[in-house]
Design an enzyme around this catalytic site. Sequence first.
Site, short mmCIF file in Angstrom:
data_model
loop_
_atom_site.label_atom_id
_atom_site.label_comp_id
_atom_site.label_asym_id
_atom_site.label_seq_id
_atom_site.Cartn_x
_atom_site.Cartn_y
_atom_site.Cartn_z
N SER A 145 0.85 -1.19 0.00
CA SER A 145 0.00 0.00 0.00
C SER A 145 0.88 1.23 0.00
O SER A 145 2.07 1.17 0.32
CB SER A 145 -0.93 0.01 1.21
OG SER A 145 -0.19 0.03 2.41
N GLU A 191 -2.59 -8.89 -13.95
CA GLU A 191 -1.97 -10.21 -13.92
C GLU A 191 -0.96 -10.29 -12.77
O GLU A 191 -0.39 -9.28 -12.36
CB GLU A 191 -1.30 -10.54 -15.25
CG GLU A 191 -0.10 -9.69 -15.58
CD GLU A 191 0.64 -10.18 -16.82
OE1 GLU A 191 0.71 -11.40 -17.03
OE2 GLU A 191 1.13 -9.33 -17.58
N LYS A 195 -5.95 -4.05 -7.34
CA LYS A 195 -5.49 -2.73 -6.92
C LYS A 195 -6.68 -1.81 -6.69
O LYS A 195 -7.49 -1.60 -7.58
CB LYS A 195 -4.55 -2.14 -7.98
CG LYS A 195 -3.99 -0.77 -7.63
CD LYS A 195 -2.96 -0.34 -8.66
CE LYS A 195 -2.33 1.00 -8.32
NZ LYS A 195 -1.27 1.39 -9.27
N PHE A 229 -0.58 5.38 -3.82
CA PHE A 229 -1.35 4.91 -4.98
C PHE A 229 -2.62 4.18 -4.56
O PHE A 229 -3.51 3.97 -5.37
CB PHE A 229 -0.49 3.94 -5.80
CG PHE A 229 0.04 2.78 -5.01
CD1 PHE A 229 -0.75 1.66 -4.78
CD2 PHE A 229 1.33 2.81 -4.49
CE1 PHE A 229 -0.26 0.59 -4.04
CE2 PHE A 229 1.82 1.74 -3.76
CZ PHE A 229 1.02 0.64 -3.53
N GLY A 230 -2.71 3.75 -3.30
CA GLY A 230 -3.83 2.94 -2.86
C GLY A 230 -3.31 1.64 -2.25
O GLY A 230 -2.23 1.62 -1.65
N SER A 231 -4.05 0.56 -2.40
CA SER A 231 -3.68 -0.73 -1.83
C SER A 231 -3.78 -1.82 -2.89
O SER A 231 -4.67 -1.79 -3.74
CB SER A 231 -4.59 -1.08 -0.65
OG SER A 231 -4.52 -0.08 0.35
N VAL A 232 -2.87 -2.79 -2.82
CA VAL A 232 -2.87 -3.91 -3.75
C VAL A 232 -2.96 -5.21 -2.96
O VAL A 232 -2.20 -5.44 -2.02
CB VAL A 232 -1.59 -3.93 -4.63
CG1 VAL A 232 -1.62 -5.10 -5.60
CG2 VAL A 232 -1.46 -2.62 -5.40
N ASP A 260 9.88 -8.46 -6.63
CA ASP A 260 10.26 -7.22 -7.31
C ASP A 260 11.77 -7.06 -7.27
O ASP A 260 12.48 -7.66 -6.45
CB ASP A 260 9.50 -6.01 -6.76
CG ASP A 260 9.92 -5.55 -5.38
OD1 ASP A 260 11.13 -5.53 -5.09
OD2 ASP A 260 9.04 -5.18 -4.57
N ASP A 306 7.91 6.48 -13.78
CA ASP A 306 8.35 6.01 -12.47
C ASP A 306 9.11 4.69 -12.61
O ASP A 306 8.85 3.72 -11.91
CB ASP A 306 7.15 5.83 -11.53
CG ASP A 306 7.56 5.83 -10.05
OD1 ASP A 306 8.70 6.24 -9.75
OD2 ASP A 306 6.74 5.42 -9.21
#
EC number: 2.7.11.1
Length: 313
Positions: free
Chosen positions: A46, A121, A67, A49-52, A128, A167
Site C-alpha cells: 500500500s 496479472e 489494486k 497509490f492505494g492498496s494492492v 520485485d 516512475d
Amino acid sequence: MLLSKINSLAHLRAAPCNDLHANKLAPGKEKEPLESQYQVGPLLGSGGFGSVYSGIRVADNLPVAIKHVEKDRISDWGELPNGTRVPMEVVLLKKVSSGFSGVIRLLDWFERPDSFVLILERPEPVQDLFDFITERGALQEELARSFFWQVLEAVRHCHNCGVLHRDIKDENILIDLNRGELKLIDFGSGALLKDTVYTDFDGTRVYSPPEWIRYHRYHGRSAAVWSLGILLYDMVCGDIPFEHDEEIVKGQVYFRQRVSSECQHLIRWCLSLRPSDRPSFEEIQNHPWMQDVLLPQATAEIHLHSLSPSPSK
C-alpha cells in the site's frame, strides 16, 4: 550469436499496442460484481497509490493482483472512447496491455462509488527487483544485462504505444522467478507521451532527472533514459547513485563495486547532465556492453533456479 538472440526477442519488440477504440473491457457498471468474479487475498502493498491485494479469478483460479485506488487520490483522469471517465492509469494500461510480455496486463477494472478497482496479472513465483537486489546484493553483469535489456524493451514498447511511465525504478519491476522474465508495473504516475515539455512529475525523486530538479521541466524520452541509467547503476552496484537533490544536479557518478569500463560508460552516458547528450533507446541497445544478451529462460536457469531465497537484510 547476438543476431539470433535479437531475433528470438523480436516478438517482444514487435508486439502491437491495444487500440482503445477496440474496447474489450466494458465499463465497470456493465459487468458482474467484483466479488462474484474474484476472491480477494492478503494485502501485497500500500502507499499513496492505494492498496494492492493478491487474489484469484474464480472462473479458472488464475492468480491476480487487485489494486484499489481511491477517487479522491486520483489527480490525473482520462476518458475512454465511449465517454467513460477513468483514472489515467486505466487508459495507459489499456494502451500497453497487448501481446507484449514485459508490461503488466490489465485484465479488468471496476468502478465503485468512492474508488476504482484494477485487476492485473500476477505471475507466480514473483519478486520485485528492489527485494531481489536487497537480498542478493549487486548483480553480476551478465544478469544485469539481461534484466536491463528487458526493461529497455518494456519502456520502448510503452513509448511506441504513446505511453510515458514516469516512475521507472526497481520497485516497479517484477521478476518471474521461473521464467526469468521482467514486467514493468504501476502506471499510476504515467502520462500520454508527447514531444513537448512536461511540467509535472509524480514519480520517485531519486530517479528524476536534473532538469526536473533545477527547472521543473523535462522531456519524456530523455527523462526516461536518465531513470534507466539510475536503474542500471542500482543493478550493478546494489544501490542508487544519488540520494539528494544536490547530488542529482551535479551528476558525479562514483562506482562502489567493481564494474566493467563498458558498463560504466553506458551508465555515465545515460546520466549525462544535458538531456540532448543522453543516448536514444537504439543507441543504448547498440552499446558494446549490451551485446550477447541472455534470453530470459537462460537467465532463469543460470541465475535464478540455482538460488534459494536468502533472508532479507
